[in-house]
Enzyme design. Structure first.
Site, PDB file in Angstrom:
ATOM      1  N   GLY A  69     180.908  60.455 -28.108  1.00  0.00           N
ATOM      2  CA  GLY A  69     180.477  60.793 -29.453  1.00  0.00           C
ATOM      3  C   GLY A  69     179.404  59.847 -29.944  1.00  0.00           C
ATOM      4  N   ASP A  70     178.717  60.292 -30.983  1.00  0.00           N
ATOM      5  CA  ASP A  70     177.745  59.445 -31.664  1.00  0.00           C
ATOM      6  C   ASP A  70     177.753  59.795 -33.138  1.00  0.00           C
ATOM      7  OD1 ASP A  70     175.376  57.482 -31.401  1.00  0.00           O
ATOM      8  OD2 ASP A  70     174.623  59.102 -32.686  1.00  0.00           O
ATOM      9  N   THR A  71     177.698  58.766 -33.961  1.00  0.00           N
ATOM     10  CA  THR A  71     177.625  58.969 -35.402  1.00  0.00           C
ATOM     11  C   THR A  71     176.338  58.336 -35.895  1.00  0.00           C
ATOM     12  OG1 THR A  71     180.023  58.952 -35.558  1.00  0.00           O
ATOM     13  CG2 THR A  71     178.804  58.617 -37.599  1.00  0.00           C
TER      14      THR A  71
END
Length: 191
Positions: A69-71
Site C-alpha cells: 500500500g501507499d498513502t
C-alpha cells in the site's frame, strides 16, 4: 491449502488494519524502492505507482500473495511527502490549516499466479484553522514525523480535523473496503 500472504510494508499501522479484517500476514518484507515523485507526476498516479512498485519489489514465493500500500497526501497537484523533521512538518501543517486536502490510499495485490490488481481510495480531509500554538503543540508530541503530510489521523491530529469524506482506514494507511475486495479477488480467504 490457503495461500500465504506477504505484506510488503514495515508499517505497524498496515498490520493493525489488516488485523481488523481478521488477516495476519504470513511474512512481512520491507520493499526498497525510490519513493521520489517523477517530474509533473499527478498525486493519484504517484500513489498507485508506489503501491504497485512496492508489491513488485518484494520476492514472492510459490503460492504466495503479496499486498502493498501507499498513502499520499496531496494539496492540489502538490504531493506532501513524509515529514522528515519538525521544520518540514510545520510547513505542511501551515499549508493544511483551514483547507481541504486529498489523502490517496492505494493498494496493490499480486496473486499466486503473478497477476497484479490495484485500487485507489480518495478521501478528503479538512483541518480546522490551526493557530501557531496548536501547530507547535502537535509537532512537540512527535507523532507526525515520518508520516505523509506530517500528521497521523489515528492520533492527536484527529481532534484537529473538522471534516472528512471517504475512508478513515484509508487515511490511516490502508483502505479496508478496497483491500478486502482485492484480497478476495486474488483468492485469499477473507470473511
Amino acid at each position: 491449502m490457503d495461500p500465504k500472504l506477504v505484506l510488503a510494508s514495515s508499517s505497524p499501522r498496515r498490520r493493525d488494519l489488516l488485523a481488523r479484517l481478521g488477516v495476519v500476514p504470513d511474512r512481512i518484507a520491507s520493499p526498497d524502492i525510490d519513493e521520489r515523485p517523477r517530474k509533473a507526476e499527478p498525486p493519484r498516479v504517484y500513489a498507485l505507482r508506489m503501491a504497485e512498485e512496492k508489491a513488485v519489489a518484494v520476492a514472492r514465493g510459490s503460492g504466495e500473495i503479496v499486498i502493498a500500500g501507499d498513502t499520499t497526501v496531496a494539496v492540489g497537484r502538490r504531493i506532501l511527502q513524509q515529514a522528515k523533521n519538525p521544520e518540514m512538518q510545520r510547513g505542511f501543517l501551515e499549508l493544511l490549516s483551514g483547507r481541504r486536502h486529498h489523502v490517496l490510499s492505494a493498494v496493490a495485490v499480486i496473486d499466486a499466479q503473478g497477476r497484479m490488481r490495484s485500487r485507489i481510495c480518495d478521501s478528503i480531509v479538512r483541518f480546522k484553522r490551526l493557530g501557531d500554538d496548536e501547530i507547535e503543540s502537535y509537532i512537540s508530541c512527535g507523532e507526525g514525523l515520518g508520516k505523509a503530510g506530517g500528521y497521523a489521523i489515528q492520533g492527536r491530529a484527529e481532534a484537529l480535523i473538522d471534516w472528512m469524506a471517504g475512508s478513515h482506514s484509508g487515511v490511516v494507511g490502508l483502505p479496508l473496503y478496497e483491500t478486502r475486495a482485492l484480497l478476495r479477488s486474488a483468492g485469499y480467504p477473507v470473511d
